[in-house]
Design an enzyme around this catalytic site. Sequence first.
Site, PDB file in Angstrom:
ATOM      1  N   HIS A  74       0.838  -1.199   0.000  1.00  0.00           N
ATOM      2  CA  HIS A  74       0.000   0.000   0.000  1.00  0.00           C
ATOM      3  C   HIS A  74       0.871   1.246   0.000  1.00  0.00           C
ATOM      4  O   HIS A  74       1.901   1.294   0.682  1.00  0.00           O
ATOM      5  CB  HIS A  74      -0.946   0.013   1.204  1.00  0.00           C
ATOM      6  CG  HIS A  74      -0.263   0.039   2.541  1.00  0.00           C
ATOM      7  ND1 HIS A  74       0.086   1.200   3.173  1.00  0.00           N
ATOM      8  CD2 HIS A  74       0.132  -0.955   3.371  1.00  0.00           C
ATOM      9  CE1 HIS A  74       0.655   0.932   4.336  1.00  0.00           C
ATOM     10  NE2 HIS A  74       0.713  -0.381   4.480  1.00  0.00           N
ATOM     11  N   ASP A  76      -0.628   4.267   0.696  1.00  0.00           N
ATOM     12  CA  ASP A  76      -1.205   5.228   1.639  1.00  0.00           C
ATOM     13  C   ASP A  76      -0.471   5.126   2.976  1.00  0.00           C
ATOM     14  O   ASP A  76       0.164   4.108   3.273  1.00  0.00           O
ATOM     15  CB  ASP A  76      -2.718   5.018   1.810  1.00  0.00           C
ATOM     16  CG  ASP A  76      -3.081   3.661   2.371  1.00  0.00           C
ATOM     17  OD1 ASP A  76      -2.443   2.661   1.977  1.00  0.00           O
ATOM     18  OD2 ASP A  76      -4.001   3.574   3.199  1.00  0.00           O
ATOM     19  N   ASP A 107       6.604   1.762   6.653  1.00  0.00           N
ATOM     20  CA  ASP A 107       5.234   1.243   6.481  1.00  0.00           C
ATOM     21  C   ASP A 107       4.499   2.063   5.438  1.00  0.00           C
ATOM     22  O   ASP A 107       3.785   2.989   5.778  1.00  0.00           O
ATOM     23  CB  ASP A 107       4.504   1.252   7.822  1.00  0.00           C
ATOM     24  CG  ASP A 107       3.103   0.647   7.729  1.00  0.00           C
ATOM     25  OD1 ASP A 107       2.811  -0.020   6.730  1.00  0.00           O
ATOM     26  OD2 ASP A 107       2.311   0.855   8.660  1.00  0.00           O
ATOM     27  N   GLU A 142      -5.206   0.954   2.704  1.00  0.00           N
ATOM     28  CA  GLU A 142      -4.916  -0.111   3.658  1.00  0.00           C
ATOM     29  C   GLU A 142      -5.022   0.409   5.080  1.00  0.00           C
ATOM     30  O   GLU A 142      -5.514  -0.278   5.960  1.00  0.00           O
ATOM     31  CB  GLU A 142      -3.508  -0.672   3.423  1.00  0.00           C
ATOM     32  CG  GLU A 142      -3.264  -2.035   4.095  1.00  0.00           C
ATOM     33  CD  GLU A 142      -2.740  -1.938   5.515  1.00  0.00           C
ATOM     34  OE1 GLU A 142      -2.754  -2.949   6.226  1.00  0.00           O
ATOM     35  OE2 GLU A 142      -2.322  -0.834   5.927  1.00  0.00           O
ATOM     36  N   GLU A 143      -4.567   1.637   5.298  1.00  0.00           N
ATOM     37  CA  GLU A 143      -4.432   2.136   6.667  1.00  0.00           C
ATOM     38  C   GLU A 143      -5.768   2.565   7.288  1.00  0.00           C
ATOM     39  O   GLU A 143      -5.881   2.657   8.503  1.00  0.00           O
ATOM     40  CB  GLU A 143      -3.449   3.312   6.707  1.00  0.00           C
ATOM     41  CG  GLU A 143      -2.011   2.930   6.346  1.00  0.00           C
ATOM     42  CD  GLU A 143      -1.315   2.113   7.438  1.00  0.00           C
ATOM     43  OE1 GLU A 143      -1.985   1.672   8.378  1.00  0.00           O
ATOM     44  OE2 GLU A 143      -0.099   1.921   7.309  1.00  0.00           O
ATOM     45  N   GLU A 171       5.280  -5.481   3.949  1.00  0.00           N
ATOM     46  CA  GLU A 171       5.027  -4.814   5.239  1.00  0.00           C
ATOM     47  C   GLU A 171       6.247  -4.990   6.141  1.00  0.00           C
ATOM     48  O   GLU A 171       6.987  -5.971   6.016  1.00  0.00           O
ATOM     49  CB  GLU A 171       3.804  -5.436   5.934  1.00  0.00           C
ATOM     50  CG  GLU A 171       2.470  -5.114   5.294  1.00  0.00           C
ATOM     51  CD  GLU A 171       1.916  -3.753   5.697  1.00  0.00           C
ATOM     52  OE1 GLU A 171       2.616  -2.989   6.403  1.00  0.00           O
ATOM     53  OE2 GLU A 171       0.781  -3.452   5.282  1.00  0.00           O
TER      54      GLU A 171
END
Length: 387
Positions: A74, A76, A107, A142-143, A171
């Site tokens: 991801h 974001d 991340d 995702e977050e 990740e």
Amino acid sequence: MTSTPTALSIAQDLLRCPSVTPADAGALDVLETLLKGAGFTVHRVTFSELGTADIDNLYARIGDGAPHLCFAGHTDVVPPGEASAWTHGAFAGDVADGLLYGRGAVDMKGGIACAVAATLDYLAAIGGKPKGSISFLITGDEEDVAVNGTVKLLQWAAERGEQFDHCIVGEPSNVEAIGDTIKIGRRGSQSGMLIVDGVQGHVAYPHRAANPVPDIARLITALNDEPLDHGSAQFQPSNLEFTSVDVGNAATNVIPAQARAKFNIRFNDHHTQETLKALVEQRLAVACGNRIRARIEWLPANADVFVTKPGAFTDLVGAAIAEVTGRKPNLNTGGGTSDARFIAKYCPVVEFGLVGQTMHQIDERTPVSDLDKLTAIYRGVLERYFK
Ligand SMILES: [Zn+2]
């Protein structure tokens, strides 16, 4: 021979896009340009749902045969928090003393940058297409609520006939040092509410009432005391945790009509959501006997358990890690959830990326040397995978 961009330069380009969910802020454009330049077919797919922000996603693939290795992740990020608290700007992409700072450094823009750098370098070295397929499945959701991201992108890809053989999610899986941990699964999560019905009444006349308070205490003890299992080869024991008990009674002279208790269960691969619920309900029935009136309201489930069993693929990733770091990674199933739980429904998936220590914190950062190591590890994975 033209040189391919480094993971550091790609990571800096990504960090300079303030892509706090649901904003993309140009992050996917950075990837699209690089991947197109290397011969990938790139799709940008926007998903919508009533009540949520539209989200931009990216799917890119090179090659048309098997085996098919997918890098997922991801772009974001979570909000930076207090901007003035950062030593270096959260979206500046600064390097100081060998450390790259920025929201998403570990991340997981850093991890994505390493996967792209490794892939571009690998393709340049073999002079074109892999003996199989490489793809990137990158979401911008995702977050936060994660409804217009990986789940829909996987469905979209499946409808196009895309088939993945293996997936690596970049990740930040490592705990202390790069190479110490591969995540191969996660426990499932299921929440519920225990409800005990009594009969309301005056405390001076308890024979005319039925107090649910001592009964819910008994039931909590009963459900807590008996282990759900004793762990499995890849998982710690499942755990049922009560998190609150509520009667909602402001009076001291009234026996309440009802008592409620919330709980959450983190469960391993001895269970499915269905067998787990059946087991807890059966234990509850035994604890209630013929006297206590109790039931469980299950909340909509948020995550099922999954595991990629140790085997050829985890060995391959482990060998690439050992070559670069000298470490033998621990195959771990702890911690919270990630998008890997959705991918696991399509193909075996592992999570391996940077070191997670500063994720979601002020001054999120990674050593530049870790970016180099992770790139070399992904490069080693590609070489072994398409041998
Ligand atoms: Zn993440």
